[in-house]
Write a protein that holds these residues in place. Structure first.
Motif, PDB file in Angstrom:
ATOM      1  N   SER A   1      -1.306  23.729  -6.117  1.00 62.59           N
ATOM      2  CA  SER A   1      -0.163  22.817  -6.391  1.00 62.59           C
ATOM      3  C   SER A   1       0.830  23.427  -5.442  1.00 62.59           C
ATOM      4  O   SER A   1       1.901  22.005  -4.819  1.00 62.59           O
ATOM      5  N   ILE A   2       1.062  23.855  -4.835  1.00 60.19           N
ATOM      6  CA  ILE A   2       2.057  24.181  -3.841  1.00 60.19           C
ATOM      7  C   ILE A   2       2.053  23.732  -2.709  1.00 60.19           C
ATOM      8  O   ILE A   2       3.104  22.691  -2.104  1.00 60.19           O
ATOM      9  N   GLY A   3       0.131  23.363  -1.944  1.00 57.61           N
ATOM     10  CA  GLY A   3      -0.219  22.707  -0.949  1.00 57.61           C
ATOM     11  C   GLY A   3       0.223  21.222  -0.751  1.00 57.61           C
ATOM     12  O   GLY A   3       0.799  20.148  -0.132  1.00 57.61           O
ATOM     13  N   GLY A   4       0.386  21.142  -3.042  1.00 52.72           N
ATOM     14  CA  GLY A   4       0.437  19.350  -2.790  1.00 52.72           C
ATOM     15  C   GLY A   4       1.827  19.112  -3.096  1.00 52.72           C
ATOM     16  O   GLY A   4       1.874  17.773  -2.605  1.00 52.72           O
ATOM     17  N   PHE A   5       2.220  19.639  -3.530  1.00 50.50           N
ATOM     18  CA  PHE A   5       3.991  19.353  -3.713  1.00 50.50           C
ATOM     19  C   PHE A   5       4.808  19.491  -2.564  1.00 50.50           C
ATOM     20  O   PHE A   5       5.400  18.284  -1.741  1.00 50.50           O
TER      21      PHE A   5
ATOM     22  N   SER B   1       2.779  10.311  -7.064  1.00 49.61           N
ATOM     23  CA  SER B   1       3.468  10.938  -8.558  1.00 49.61           C
ATOM     24  C   SER B   1       2.360  11.314  -9.272  1.00 49.61           C
ATOM     25  O   SER B   1       3.032  12.130 -10.062  1.00 49.61           O
ATOM     26  N   MET B   2       1.315  10.293  -9.637  1.00 48.91           N
ATOM     27  CA  MET B   2       0.226  10.636 -10.300  1.00 48.91           C
ATOM     28  C   MET B   2       0.460  12.448 -10.207  1.00 48.91           C
ATOM     29  O   MET B   2      -0.436  12.562 -10.998  1.00 48.91           O
ATOM     30  N   ALA B   3      -0.583  12.403  -9.373  1.00 47.05           N
ATOM     31  CA  ALA B   3      -1.320  13.244  -8.710  1.00 47.05           C
ATOM     32  C   ALA B   3       0.330  15.024  -8.350  1.00 47.05           C
ATOM     33  O   ALA B   3      -0.273  15.501  -9.313  1.00 47.05           O
ATOM     34  N   MET B   4       0.822  14.236  -8.701  1.00 48.14           N
ATOM     35  CA  MET B   4       2.344  15.289  -8.421  1.00 48.14           C
ATOM     36  C   MET B   4       2.284  15.984 -10.438  1.00 48.14           C
ATOM     37  O   MET B   4       2.360  16.987 -10.657  1.00 48.14           O
ATOM     38  N   VAL B   5       2.307  15.352 -11.150  1.00 49.95           N
ATOM     39  CA  VAL B   5       1.966  15.176 -12.229  1.00 49.95           C
ATOM     40  C   VAL B   5       0.918  16.213 -12.729  1.00 49.95           C
ATOM     41  O   VAL B   5       1.036  17.571 -13.347  1.00 49.95           O
ATOM     42  N   ILE B   6      -0.024  15.597 -11.439  1.00 48.39           N
ATOM     43  CA  ILE B   6      -1.348  16.441 -12.442  1.00 48.39           C
ATOM     44  C   ILE B   6      -1.338  17.652 -11.784  1.00 48.39           C
ATOM     45  O   ILE B   6      -1.622  18.953 -12.040  1.00 48.39           O
ATOM     46  N   ARG B   7      -0.576  18.066 -10.297  1.00 44.12           N
ATOM     47  CA  ARG B   7      -0.507  18.997  -9.901  1.00 44.12           C
ATOM     48  C   ARG B   7       0.318  20.454 -10.624  1.00 44.12           C
ATOM     49  O   ARG B   7       0.330  21.413 -10.197  1.00 44.12           O
TER      50      ARG B   7
ATOM     51  N   ALA C   1       1.106  -0.713   0.391  1.00 45.34           N
ATOM     52  CA  ALA C   1      -0.073   0.294  -0.166  1.00 45.34           C
ATOM     53  C   ALA C   1       0.488   1.324  -0.090  1.00 45.34           C
ATOM     54  O   ALA C   1       0.591   1.989  -0.849  1.00 45.34           O
ATOM     55  N   LEU C   2       1.854   0.940   0.848  1.00 43.14           N
ATOM     56  CA  LEU C   2       2.721   2.426   0.589  1.00 43.14           C
ATOM     57  C   LEU C   2       3.351   3.083  -0.623  1.00 43.14           C
ATOM     58  O   LEU C   2       3.262   3.372  -1.391  1.00 43.14           O
ATOM     59  N   VAL C   3       4.072   1.522  -1.584  1.00 41.70           N
ATOM     60  CA  VAL C   3       4.339   1.544  -2.201  1.00 41.70           C
ATOM     61  C   VAL C   3       3.325   2.100  -3.279  1.00 41.70           C
ATOM     62  O   VAL C   3       4.092   3.651  -4.430  1.00 41.70           O
ATOM     63  N   MET C   4       2.281   1.973  -3.530  1.00 39.70           N
ATOM     64  CA  MET C   4       1.356   2.006  -4.644  1.00 39.70           C
ATOM     65  C   MET C   4       0.910   4.161  -3.916  1.00 39.70           C
ATOM     66  O   MET C   4       0.410   4.509  -4.807  1.00 39.70           O
TER      67      MET C   4
END
Lengths: 538, 289
Positions: A469-473, A50-56, A41-44
């Motif tokens: 996005s800043i919050g996301g990063f 990381s997908m969310a990071m690209v989105i943001r 679960a941690l890996v996933m």
């Protein structure tokens, strides 16, 4: 060891089996399997993260900068599927695997070999699903809900994704069967149903939900499969079918599914708050009944996800009122958590910090859910970023924070070492601030009219998107502290954790040494007064 | 080595679960490649996955059967198995529930709406003006062309009687087993999967008839979809149930079951009754009504 060694058909299995293959691939031990679930679960969590990071990153400014729109859609789709089926659910099953046998005085799960299969299906399922990123035509990009007809226009990825969902479903069903059989059949004498810890109760009801809904999801995606590959017309109006049929079946699964992700988190919070408030849980039985009522109601509210599709007015009213009803048992739970803390001698170790923030932030997510549940309001909010803000409040600051609460709470029990309180507090404060910077502005964006699932947007939305996005990063980077803390605890921590890790902790798991022996109990433990947290519950 | 009274039983580690996971993965990997026509190896992978699964079933269930014969399983383990089977059957009920739900929704709501009832008036007016609905239907565009339905009082009735009597035969066999009467049990037990296979045979003939004479196919709009998917999944379950019954019959013949220790027998019997009840619902809602 003899007092703790479970009976085997061959005697030399008292300790953990030697060798990687025997210990992990052939695993039957609930602790090993629980560990594998949690690590997976941690890996996933990081794959989906990381997908969310690209989105943001793409949404940092208006205009297309980083990715193509189609790939953006693949990312939003896979982010949802990975986080739900790969991160949140396996993490909760991992907690269940570790804790349920310890908490009810069982030797292991009731069906240990099936337990192994439940876990090992998951890596293969995600291999199948994530491999579609590399197929010509890319992954499924129609959103995690996979509505037809859009999703039927996917390329070769649809069959892979559907089969992956089948595998995840089989895994969930078997895992749930195991949990129910364990709780109903393996409780030590004296651990009556209404003396069980609330975490166990929450999983008993969650497991029932899962067995009821995962086959329905399997049915829904099977109809997608036959519509695409075998020429059926379930979702084709020209043939007498209806795309809304899919939405109905999907959300019959989908709504209980959101409770699958939150009820075990409720259970964790109900364990942690009494411990650090040093008071028994306020209203144990109402808490149990509240979980059961939420579970029941979750089956009759699904169409509140579909208010704007053109349902008859009577149906909209029914589903709106039924949805409003869920606020009642949920309110009971929030009230009881607060009442448990009332006049308690509270200390704020990391698990308690996460638990308190859970109560507050989950409630915010619940309130925005009420707003979305009102038909006339939903006509405005539907498909906007307001929805994104809502379900991230209940899933990130709700389910994910609940999981982190549980991990910090029980990690010393599992490893025998204390985690770093300092690192934990950094993790908490950075997380709780950044997660609000990340998701709270999305309410404003949604109310201002920004639609979800788009890679580009009107410049009017630019400021809040940048803030988000800043919050996301920051939030994403902060989770590395979580990993660091876990690695520290497992491999480097010197401080031994006592059996009763937390002063105020009550329950069977704290009677065992930390870490507990490979097989926790070989005979049912004798329940003495004071061992159970809820022995005189009323 | 049997276990001490009052203590817990935990099975030793096993290689079969991971074999099962790998087998299922290869099976589905192959199925997806086949459906998409990505590589010519799709069917080969599918077959390899299926072979691994068959091998796994022999290995895993064989191991469990041997452990059971050694007397390793306590009453508590037996109860865990029973609960597992009951909840598995419940999950199957929900699976069929999804397709029955699709049938009821189609018949009761979407087809009338397409025909202009209730709030579907405008859809009908603008898109499907000549469509009058009704059931059976293949939709406004009559997808798959005109078709006839399978008359319920011919082969489907015979199939109903076959499945009902197979439920009777398995019950007689079960009673014989509980009386400890092996000689009475075996013929009734063997009769059950024979009836099951007869059912599948007749069902296959019915399908061929539907395709060749009635023009009722998987493509026949919503009726064809619900008809073939519901009866098809049921037929698949009858096939699997028959295989399970053969295994049970073989194990009974080998003398694996005793008067009060025969969980496998009962689990398969429950499954068989479940398949039977699904058929009764199908006969009522798909064929008759």
């Amino acid at each position: 060891m003899s007092t703790h060694a479970a009976t085997h058909d061959d005697a030399h299995h008292d300790d953990a089996p030697k060798g990687f293959v025997h210990r992990w691939l052939f695993a039957t031990n609930h602790k090993d399997i629980g560990t594998m679930y949690l690590v997976f679960a941690l890996v996933m969590f990081f794959v989906g993260g990381s997908m969310a990071m690209v989105i943001r990153a793409e949404l940092f400014e208006p205009g297309l900068q980083l990715v193509q729109p189609y790939f953006f859609n693949e990312l939003t789709t896979l982010h949802g599927l990975v986080m739900i089926f790969g991160a949140i659910m396996p993490a909760l099953v991992g907690l269940a695997n570790w804790q349920i046998p310890l908490m009810i005085g069982a030797p292991d799960m009731a069906l240990p070999r099936m337990n192994n299969l439940s876990f090992w299906l998951l890596p293969f399922a995600f291999l199948l699903m994530l491999s579609t990123l590399f197929l010509p035509g890319g992954a499924v990009a129609g959103g995690w809900v996979m509505y037809p007809p859009l999703v039927l226009q996917s390329g070769e990825s649809l069959a892979f994704t559907i089969f992956a969902i089948h595998l995840m479903g089989i895994s969930s069903i078997m895992g749930s069967i195991n949990i129910i059989a364990t709780i109903l059949n393996l409780r030590a004498p004296g651990v009556d149903l209404l003396k069980m810890p609330l975490f166990v109760w929450s999983w008993l009801i969650t497991a029932f939900l899962l067995i009821a809904i995962m086959p329905v999801l399997a049915g829904a995606v099977t109809m997608l499969l036959t519509d695409k590959y075998f020429g059926t017309n379930f979702f084709n109006a020209a043939g007498g079918g209806d795309v809304l049929l899919y939405e109905h079946i999907f959300w019959f699964f989908g709504h209980p599914e959101v409770y699958v992700m939150i009820l075990p988190a409720f259970g964790v919070i109900s364990e942690v708050i009494p411990t650090f408030a040093r008071k028994p849980l306020f209203g144990y039985k109402p808490m149990v009944y509240a979980i059961a009522s939420i579970a029941f109601l979750s089956f009759i509210v699904w169409a509140h996800h579909m208010f704007t599709v053109g349902l008859p007015v009577g149906a909209q009213l029914f589903f709106m009122y039924a949805t409003m009803l869920i606020a009642v048992p949920t309110g009971v739970k929030v009230f009881n958590w607060v009442a448990t803390m009332w006049k308690g001698s509270i200390t704020f170790e990391t698990p308690m910090l996460f638990a308190v923030s859970f109560v507050i932030l989950f409630t915010i997510g619940g309130f925005s859910g009420l707003m979305l549940g009102l038909v006339p309001a939903d006509y405005q909010y539907h498909n906007s970023y307001f929805v994104v803000a809502h379900f991230h409040y209940v899933l990130v600051t709700g389910a994910a924070f609940g999981i982190m609460t549980g991990v910090y709470y029980w990690l010393p029990k599992w490893t025998g070492h204390m985690y770093s309180e300092k690192l934990g507090k950094w993790h908490f404060w950075l997380s709780v601030i950044s997660v609000n910077v990340l998701f709270f502005p999305q309410h404003f964006l949604g109310l201002a009219g920004m639609p979800r699932r788009i890679p580009d947007y009107n410049v009017a939305f630019a400021d809040w998107n940048m803030v988000s996005s800043i919050g996301g990063f920051v939030f994403g980077a902060t989770q590395l502290l979580f990993v660091a803390n876990i690695i520290y605890t497992v491999y480097f921590a010197k401080a031994r954790a006592p059996a009763r890790v937390w002063e105020g902790a009550r329950g069977l798991e704290w009677e065992l040494p930390s870490p507990p022996p490979h097989h926790s109990y070989s005979t049912p433990p004798e329940i003495r007064p004071g061992m159970l947290a809820h022995e005189d519950a009323h | 080595m049997s276990q001490q009274a009052g203590s817990y039983y935990v099975p030793h580690g096993s290689r079969w679960p991971i074999v099962a996971a790998v087998g299922l993965f290869i099976f589905m990997w192959g199925a997806a490649h086949w459906l998409d026509g990505i590589t010519p190896e799709g069917p080969l992978l599918l077959a390899a996955g299926a072979a691994i699964l068959v091998f796994m079933f022999f290995g895993w269930f064989g191991e469990v059967a041997r452990e059971s014969l050694k007397g390793l399983y306590s009453a508590q383990v037996d109860l865990s198995f029973r609960m597992g089977m009951m909840w598995f059957i419940f999950s199957e009920v929900m699976f069929f529930g999804a397709f029955f739900g699709a049938l009821f929704y189609s018949r009761g709501l979407q087809v009338p709406w397409l025909a202009g009832e209730g709030h579907g008036a405008l859809t009908n007016l603008y898109l499907f003006r000549d469509y009058t609905g009704g059931w059976p239907t293949n939709g406004p565009d009559a997808i798959g062309g005109p078709f006839q339905i399978v008359p319920p009082w011919g082969e489907p009735l015979v199939n109903t009687l076959i499945l009902l009597s197979s439920s009777v035969t398995i019950t007689i066999a079960h009673h014989a087993l509980r009386d400890g009467n092996r000689r009475r049990m075996l013929p009734w037990l063997v009769a059950t999967p024979i009836l099951g296979m007869l059912f599948v045979f007749l069902q296959a003939r019915e399908y061929m008839d539907a395709y060749t004479h009635l023009n009722l196919t998987l493509h026949s709009g919503i009726y064809g979809a619900t008809f073939f998917i519901l009866t098809g999944f049921h037929g698949l379950h009858v096939t699997l149930g028959s295989i399970m019954l053969w295994v049970i019959a073989y194990r009974a013949w080998r003398g694996h079951f005793s008067k009060d220790h025969h969980f496998a027998f009962e689990a398969v019997a429950w499954y068989w009754h479940f398949v039977d009840i699904v058929w009764l619902c199908l006969f009522l809602f798909v064929y008759i009504m």
